[in-house]
Design an enzyme around this catalytic site. Structure first.
Site, PDB file in Angstrom:
ATOM      1  CB  CYS A   1      10.164  10.335   1.731  1.00  0.00           C
ATOM      2  SG  CYS A   1       9.317  11.709   2.536  1.00  0.00           S
TER       3      CYS A   1
ATOM      4  CG  HIS B   1       3.147   4.448   9.197  1.00  0.00           C
ATOM      5  ND1 HIS B   1       2.901   3.382   8.352  1.00  0.00           N
ATOM      6  CD2 HIS B   1       3.646   5.445   8.409  1.00  0.00           C
ATOM      7  CE1 HIS B   1       3.229   3.721   7.118  1.00  0.00           C
ATOM      8  NE2 HIS B   1       3.682   4.969   7.133  1.00  0.00           N
TER       9      HIS B   1
ATOM     10  NE  ARG C   1      -1.270   2.478   2.932  1.00  0.00           N
ATOM     11  CZ  ARG C   1      -0.802   3.585   3.487  1.00  0.00           C
ATOM     12  NH1 ARG C   1      -0.708   4.704   2.792  1.00  0.00           N
ATOM     13  NH2 ARG C   1      -0.370   3.571   4.747  1.00  0.00           N
ATOM     14  CG  ASP C   2       3.187   4.311   3.035  1.00  0.00           C
ATOM     15  OD1 ASP C   2       2.824   5.239   2.292  1.00  0.00           O
ATOM     16  OD2 ASP C   2       3.873   4.509   4.050  1.00  0.00           O
TER      17      ASP C   2
ATOM     18  CG  HIS D   1       7.790   7.622   6.620  1.00  0.00           C
ATOM     19  ND1 HIS D   1       7.502   8.088   5.354  1.00  0.00           N
ATOM     20  CD2 HIS D   1       6.751   6.811   6.945  1.00  0.00           C
ATOM     21  CE1 HIS D   1       6.352   7.589   4.941  1.00  0.00           C
ATOM     22  NE2 HIS D   1       5.876   6.818   5.901  1.00  0.00           N
TER      23      HIS D   1
ATOM     24  CG  ASN E   1       7.141   3.222   4.266  1.00  0.00           C
ATOM     25  OD1 ASN E   1       6.337   3.657   5.069  1.00  0.00           O
ATOM     26  ND2 ASN E   1       6.925   3.243   2.963  1.00  0.00           N
TER      27      ASN E   1
END
Length: 307
Positions: free
Chosen positions: A240, A207, A12-13, A209, A249
């Site tokens: 990013c 979550h 997803r991300d 980064h 991530n």
């Protein structure tokens, strides 16, 4: 030692952050291989309009596929009630809605201010409760550590909106470092404040980064504060957009190795996890994949039984 859940968010991300569209069969192979390696939760996609994110257009098909894998918790992101309806219909077992602590970011991201988002959370909670076997519904408090538009986000705002999310019916909240602004001291402080406000059982996940290289340091701080679920992306996939060239991530492989080396139980076979990278490399040739552990290899003598 405490069991820690690594929630894989790459499908997803990671994939929504790159221009190319990964073929459905390759996504299925990725999800199946990670599950076989012992990853117990995978966020397989997002129920957003395909016209906005064509990378996520096959999420329903992925949910249906992933639901056939024994022992796998199938998670999805939903931006609103409509997305939640689609997720429930598809059979997702965990729904997460992003709630930006920066109101400016919220308006740009989902076109809703804070009050409207709390109302949306309440509507989804009510819909979830109608199910005979309701999926888990959580709120991801995004930009909780800072925003690239507003800059500083007051911690009192995060605490207040965490309380509002729980009051609206969410089962729990998670803290998200959407822009890679967080440092260990801030993570410790904010986790403590939110836990004090909503209860220890209502905040279990982070979550994070790695945009500025503090991803694992922040994860370690979270562990020290009782966090038991950490999001990560295989190969740090996704990058990013606010920091070109930086890993977005936390890298799943690096996180899994750190936890194994510390004696935490994750259920993950590290050697098998490393091999999953080949699926990404084949399906997305030339896409940057990050990770110190895959490059260096696992150290001799590592007790893989703790993995």
């Amino acid at each position: 030692m405490t069991a820690i859940l690594i929630s894989e968010v790459g499908p997803r991300d990671g994939l929504q952050s790159i221009d190319r569209i990964m073929p459905l069969e390759a996504k299925k192979a990725w999800i199946a291989a990670e599950a076989a390696a012992g990853v117990r939760e995978i966020e397989v996609g997002s129920f957003v309009p395909g016209s906005l994110l064509p990378q996520m257009a096959d999420t329903a098909a992925l949910v249906a596929f992933a639901a056939t894998i024994p022992g796998l918790s199938v998670a999805v992101l939903v931006p609103n009630l409509k997305g939640a309806e689609l997720a429930i219909k598809a059979g997702a077992r965990k729904l997460s809605i992003p709630f930006s602590m920066s109101e400016t970011h919220s308006l740009k991201n989902v076109r809703k201010d804070h009050a409207e988002m709390v109302a949306e959370i309440a509507a989804i909670a009510q819909r979830v409760a109608q199910e005979e076997d309701p999926p888990h519904f959580e709120v991801g408090l995004s930009t909780a550590f800072g925003c690239t538009i507003e800059g500083h986000v007051p911690e009192d705002t995060v605490v207040r909106l965490a309380e509002a999310s729980i009051a609206a019916g969410a089962a729990e909240v998670g803290l998200s470092d959407t822009t890679g602004y967080a440092g260990p001291a801030q993570v410790r402080r904010l986790v403590r404040k939110v836990k004090a406000a909503v209860g220890d059982a209502r905040l279990n996940s982070l979550h994070l980064h790695n945009t500025r290289g503090l991803g694992l340091a922040n994860a370690l701080t979270g562990l020290e504060e009782g966090i038991t679920t950490l999001d990560a992306s295989l190969g740090g996939l996704g990058g990013c957009p606010f920091a070109p060239g930086a890993s977005g991530n936390i890298v799943t492989e690096d996180l899994a190795f750190m936890l194994a080396a510390m004696g935490y139980e994750t259920g993950i076979d590290l050697d098998a996890l490393m091999r999953v990278r080949a699926i990404l490399a084949d399906a997305l040739p030339g896409e940057p994949l990050y990770g110190f552990t895959p490059d260096a290899g696992l150290p001799l003598g590592l007790d893989r039984r703790t993995a």
